[in-house]
Write a protein that holds these residues in place. Structure first.
Motif, PDB file in Angstrom:
ATOM      1  N   ARG A 174      19.801   5.298   1.070  1.00 24.39           N
ATOM      2  CA  ARG A 174      19.919   3.854   0.871  1.00 24.39           C
ATOM      3  C   ARG A 174      19.245   3.460  -0.443  1.00 24.39           C
ATOM      4  N   THR A 175      19.680   2.318  -0.956  1.00 20.96           N
ATOM      5  CA  THR A 175      19.124   1.827  -2.211  1.00 20.96           C
ATOM      6  C   THR A 175      18.954   0.314  -2.131  1.00 20.96           C
ATOM      7  N   ASN A 176      18.017  -0.202  -2.907  1.00 15.96           N
ATOM      8  CA  ASN A 176      17.815  -1.651  -3.001  1.00 15.96           C
ATOM      9  C   ASN A 176      18.518  -2.257  -4.217  1.00 15.96           C
ATOM     10  N   ALA A 177      19.307  -1.447  -4.900  1.00 13.32           N
ATOM     11  CA  ALA A 177      20.019  -1.936  -6.074  1.00 13.32           C
ATOM     12  C   ALA A 177      21.083  -2.962  -5.683  1.00 13.32           C
ATOM     13  N   PHE A 178      21.540  -3.708  -6.693  1.00 14.18           N
ATOM     14  CA  PHE A 178      22.532  -4.753  -6.430  1.00 14.18           C
ATOM     15  C   PHE A 178      23.826  -4.159  -5.881  1.00 14.18           C
ATOM     16  N   ASP A 179      24.244  -3.004  -6.398  1.00 13.68           N
ATOM     17  CA  ASP A 179      25.496  -2.383  -5.966  1.00 13.68           C
ATOM     18  C   ASP A 179      25.236  -1.333  -4.867  1.00 13.68           C
ATOM     19  N   ARG A 180      24.536  -1.745  -3.824  1.00 16.19           N
ATOM     20  CA  ARG A 180      24.071  -0.776  -2.827  1.00 16.19           C
ATOM     21  C   ARG A 180      25.144  -0.344  -1.835  1.00 16.19           C
ATOM     22  N   ASN A 181      26.189  -1.121  -1.592  1.00 10.64           N
ATOM     23  CA  ASN A 181      27.220  -0.767  -0.622  1.00 10.64           C
ATOM     24  C   ASN A 181      28.195   0.222  -1.252  1.00 10.64           C
ATOM     25  N   ILE A 182      28.273   1.409  -0.689  1.00 13.77           N
ATOM     26  CA  ILE A 182      29.016   2.492  -1.323  1.00 13.77           C
ATOM     27  C   ILE A 182      30.438   2.569  -0.793  1.00 13.77           C
ATOM     28  N   ALA A 183      31.372   2.816  -1.702  1.00 10.24           N
ATOM     29  CA  ALA A 183      32.782   3.040  -1.368  1.00 10.24           C
ATOM     30  C   ALA A 183      33.236   4.306  -2.092  1.00 10.24           C
ATOM     31  N   GLY A 184      34.456   4.771  -1.745  1.00 10.48           N
ATOM     32  CA  GLY A 184      35.029   5.928  -2.419  1.00 10.48           C
ATOM     33  C   GLY A 184      35.132   7.141  -1.509  1.00 10.48           C
ATOM     34  N   THR A 185      35.533   8.270  -2.143  1.00  8.48           N
ATOM     35  CA  THR A 185      35.795   9.499  -1.406  1.00  8.48           C
ATOM     36  C   THR A 185      35.171  10.681  -2.131  1.00  8.48           C
ATOM     37  N   LEU A 186      34.548  11.566  -1.334  1.00  6.47           N
ATOM     38  CA  LEU A 186      34.011  12.828  -1.849  1.00  6.47           C
ATOM     39  C   LEU A 186      34.645  13.972  -1.070  1.00  6.47           C
ATOM     40  N   ARG A 187      35.137  14.986  -1.811  1.00  8.61           N
ATOM     41  CA  ARG A 187      35.708  16.168  -1.173  1.00  8.61           C
ATOM     42  C   ARG A 187      34.927  17.406  -1.611  1.00  8.61           C
ATOM     43  N   LEU A 188      34.801  18.385  -0.698  1.00 11.21           N
ATOM     44  CA  LEU A 188      34.167  19.665  -1.001  1.00 11.21           C
ATOM     45  C   LEU A 188      35.029  20.792  -0.466  1.00 11.21           C
ATOM     46  N   ASP A 189      34.966  21.956  -1.155  1.00 15.93           N
ATOM     47  CA  ASP A 189      35.746  23.117  -0.720  1.00 15.93           C
ATOM     48  C   ASP A 189      35.097  24.384  -1.279  1.00 15.93           C
ATOM     49  N   ASP A 190      35.499  25.516  -0.709  1.00 15.85           N
ATOM     50  CA  ASP A 190      35.085  26.846  -1.185  1.00 15.85           C
ATOM     51  C   ASP A 190      33.565  27.012  -1.224  1.00 15.85           C
ATOM     52  N   LEU A 191      32.860  26.492  -0.243  1.00 17.39           N
ATOM     53  CA  LEU A 191      31.405  26.625  -0.211  1.00 17.39           C
ATOM     54  C   LEU A 191      31.027  28.057   0.147  1.00 17.39           C
ATOM     55  N   ASP A 192      30.068  28.600  -0.592  1.00 16.93           N
ATOM     56  CA  ASP A 192      29.632  29.973  -0.357  1.00 16.93           C
ATOM     57  C   ASP A 192      28.174  30.104  -0.792  1.00 16.93           C
ATOM     58  N   LEU A 193      27.493  31.059  -0.189  1.00 12.47           N
ATOM     59  CA  LEU A 193      26.102  31.330  -0.521  1.00 12.47           C
ATOM     60  C   LEU A 193      25.940  32.832  -0.647  1.00 12.47           C
ATOM     61  N   GLN A 194      25.712  33.312  -1.854  1.00 13.21           N
ATOM     62  CA  GLN A 194      25.670  34.742  -2.139  1.00 13.21           C
ATOM     63  C   GLN A 194      24.431  35.084  -2.973  1.00 13.21           C
ATOM     64  N   PRO A 195      24.079  36.383  -3.008  1.00  9.60           N
ATOM     65  CA  PRO A 195      22.945  36.785  -3.847  1.00  9.60           C
ATOM     66  C   PRO A 195      23.187  36.409  -5.306  1.00  9.60           C
ATOM     67  N   ARG A 196      22.132  35.951  -5.952  1.00 13.64           N
ATOM     68  CA  ARG A 196      22.226  35.519  -7.346  1.00 13.64           C
ATOM     69  C   ARG A 196      22.098  36.747  -8.256  1.00 13.64           C
ATOM     70  N   PRO A 197      23.025  36.924  -9.179  1.00 18.66           N
ATOM     71  CA  PRO A 197      22.929  38.072 -10.095  1.00 18.66           C
ATOM     72  C   PRO A 197      21.640  38.022 -10.901  1.00 18.66           C
ATOM     73  N   GLU A 198      20.999  39.173 -11.022  1.00 21.23           N
ATOM     74  CA  GLU A 198      19.791  39.252 -11.824  1.00 21.23           C
ATOM     75  C   GLU A 198      20.148  39.175 -13.311  1.00 21.23           C
ATOM     76  N   PRO A 199      19.350  38.503 -14.107  1.00 24.78           N
ATOM     77  CA  PRO A 199      19.653  38.437 -15.552  1.00 24.78           C
ATOM     78  C   PRO A 199      19.532  39.814 -16.195  1.00 24.78           C
TER      79      PRO A 199
END
Length: 411
Positions: A383-408
């Motif tokens: 939540r926010t106290n800003a003037f434009d606090r009421n949120i609208a719109g759409t968020l999509r997510l796909d291909d979520l994965d969690l794998q070992p991070r390559p060492e540099p």
């Protein structure tokens, strides 16, 4: 010929008058003093029973400890006149449980059950009498009989059985009737009570093994996760859902429905008003669907769903990858991804990069604490106290994965 019907009517009137008069006089002759009454206090005979005999029986059952012998005599006489009253049989069984023999208790409870086999209060009273008898076998038999008619009381029966049965397996075998439904309920109870030993015992008795979307399986996995047995929970999940091994996040490509929010499934329940969470089969980066979150634009949303649990190795260096897309997100307080550790300090956060953008990949580095085996991935919005606090719109997510991070690479 005309006199016979008249005599029949007259006899019926006389009989009805006597029945009413006997009920009236005998009911008022029942002593008010709470002492088991002798059966000779009633002025008029009532071989069919009646309200007075019922009153005597109830009084004897309520005050039997003052004179068990007199109470038993009154209850026996009342049962001869009106035997289909289960309460008087239960009262006699209660007296016998304290002063008599277990065999007599068993017989009286059987009669009470035959008189009113489906009456809930009578069945539970019979169970309590069996517990008072000090005979575990009788109590267990009565509990099983109770559950056959009232399976929703499995938790109460298991609680009662724990008074004298310590081992979870023996508790299930001796208290629960046969049937898969009772074991399913035992797993649900074990999850609510955070009792992994009871869950293990119930799971070992379930055949065949349920699928990954079965409520019993999800209850068991949730119990294991809550008990810190993360590796075991993960192995059991992979055994029934091999597709989960293709990525670090179960259903990270949203190729199937979310399912019940337990175990390693996505939690999408309890979304706040003004938010809709669903699978989007029209827009995705990998078929057949993506995760879609719609904001209605009328509320200053605090969002803490969807989220999911992810088993990890302690001390691992991981990278969270995926793709997302935004359409018409309003306010400066936009959604973000948050990765936390259950039982340890970790707060990895990735902000949505804008209000409108097409599918684009993202990465988030995660260093798992040494004492952590379970992460939580959440889509958040504050939540926010800003003037434009009421949120609208759409968020999509796909291909979520969690794998070992390559060492540099070394220089």
């Amino acid at each position: 010929m005309s006199r016979l019907p008249a005599l029949i009517v007259l006899a019926a009137l006389v009989l009805a008058t006597y029945i009413m008069l006997a009920d009236y006089l005998n009911l008022r002759a029942v002593p008010e003093d709470p002492v088991p009454s002798a059966t000779d206090v009633l002025p008029l005979p009532q071989p069919w029973g009646g309200y007075a005999w019922r009153g005597l029986a109830r009084q004897a059952g309520d005050t039997w400890r003052q004179d068990p012998t007199a109470a038993t005599e009154t209850l026996r006489a009342a049962a001869v006149r009106y035997p289909v009253d289960a309460v008087q049989w239960l009262d006699r069984a209660r007296i016998e449980a304290v002063t008599g023999t277990p065999e007599a208790v068993d017989t009286l409870l059987a009669v009470a059950g035959a008189v009113q086999p489906f009456e809930r209060r009578s069945l539970w009273s019979a169970t309590q009498v069996a517990l008072q008898s000090g005979n575990p076998q009788l109590a267990e038999r009565q509990l099983r009989r109770w559950l056959r008619d009232h399976p929703q009381d499995t938790e109460r029966a298991l609680f009662v059985g724990r008074r004298w049965i310590d081992a979870p397996g023996a508790l299930l075998d001796r208290v629960l009737p046969e049937g898969r439904d009772y074991l399913d309920q035992a797993l649900r109870i074990a999850r609510r009570q955070r009792d992994p030993d009871l869950a293990d015992a119930a799971w070992a008795r379930i055949q065949p093994t349920p699928g990954h979307d079965a409520p019993a399986f999800l209850d068991y996995i949730e119990t294991l996760l809550d008990a810190g047995r993360v590796g075991e929970a993960q192995q059991k999940w992979l055994a029934v859902d091999p597709a989960a091994g293709q990525g670090g996040i179960v259903n990270g490509r949203f190729d199937r429905e979310f399912g019940e929010g337990l175990g390693l499934n996505w939690r999408t329940e309890r979304a706040p008003a003004g938010v809709r969470i669903q699978r989007d089969t029209a827009e995705y980066t990998s078929a057949p669907a993506s995760l879609r979150i719609d904001f209605g634009g009328q509320d200053n949303i605090h969002l803490a769903v969807p989220w999911t649990r992810v088993p990890v190795e302690p001390g691992a260096r991981l990278v969270l990858t995926g793709s997302w897309r935004a359409d018409g997100l309003t306010t400066r307080a936009r959604p973000y991804l948050l990765v936390t550790a259950e039982g340890a300090r970790l707060n990895a956060r990735l902000e949505v990069p804008g209000a409108n953008f097409d599918w684009q990949p993202f990465e988030l580095d995660i260093d798992v604490p040494e004492d952590t085996r379970l992460l939580r991935l959440t889509v958040r919005r504050d939540r926010t106290n800003a003037f434009d606090r009421n949120i609208a719109g759409t968020l999509r997510l796909d291909d979520l994965d969690l794998q070992p991070r390559p060492e540099p690479a070394e220089p």
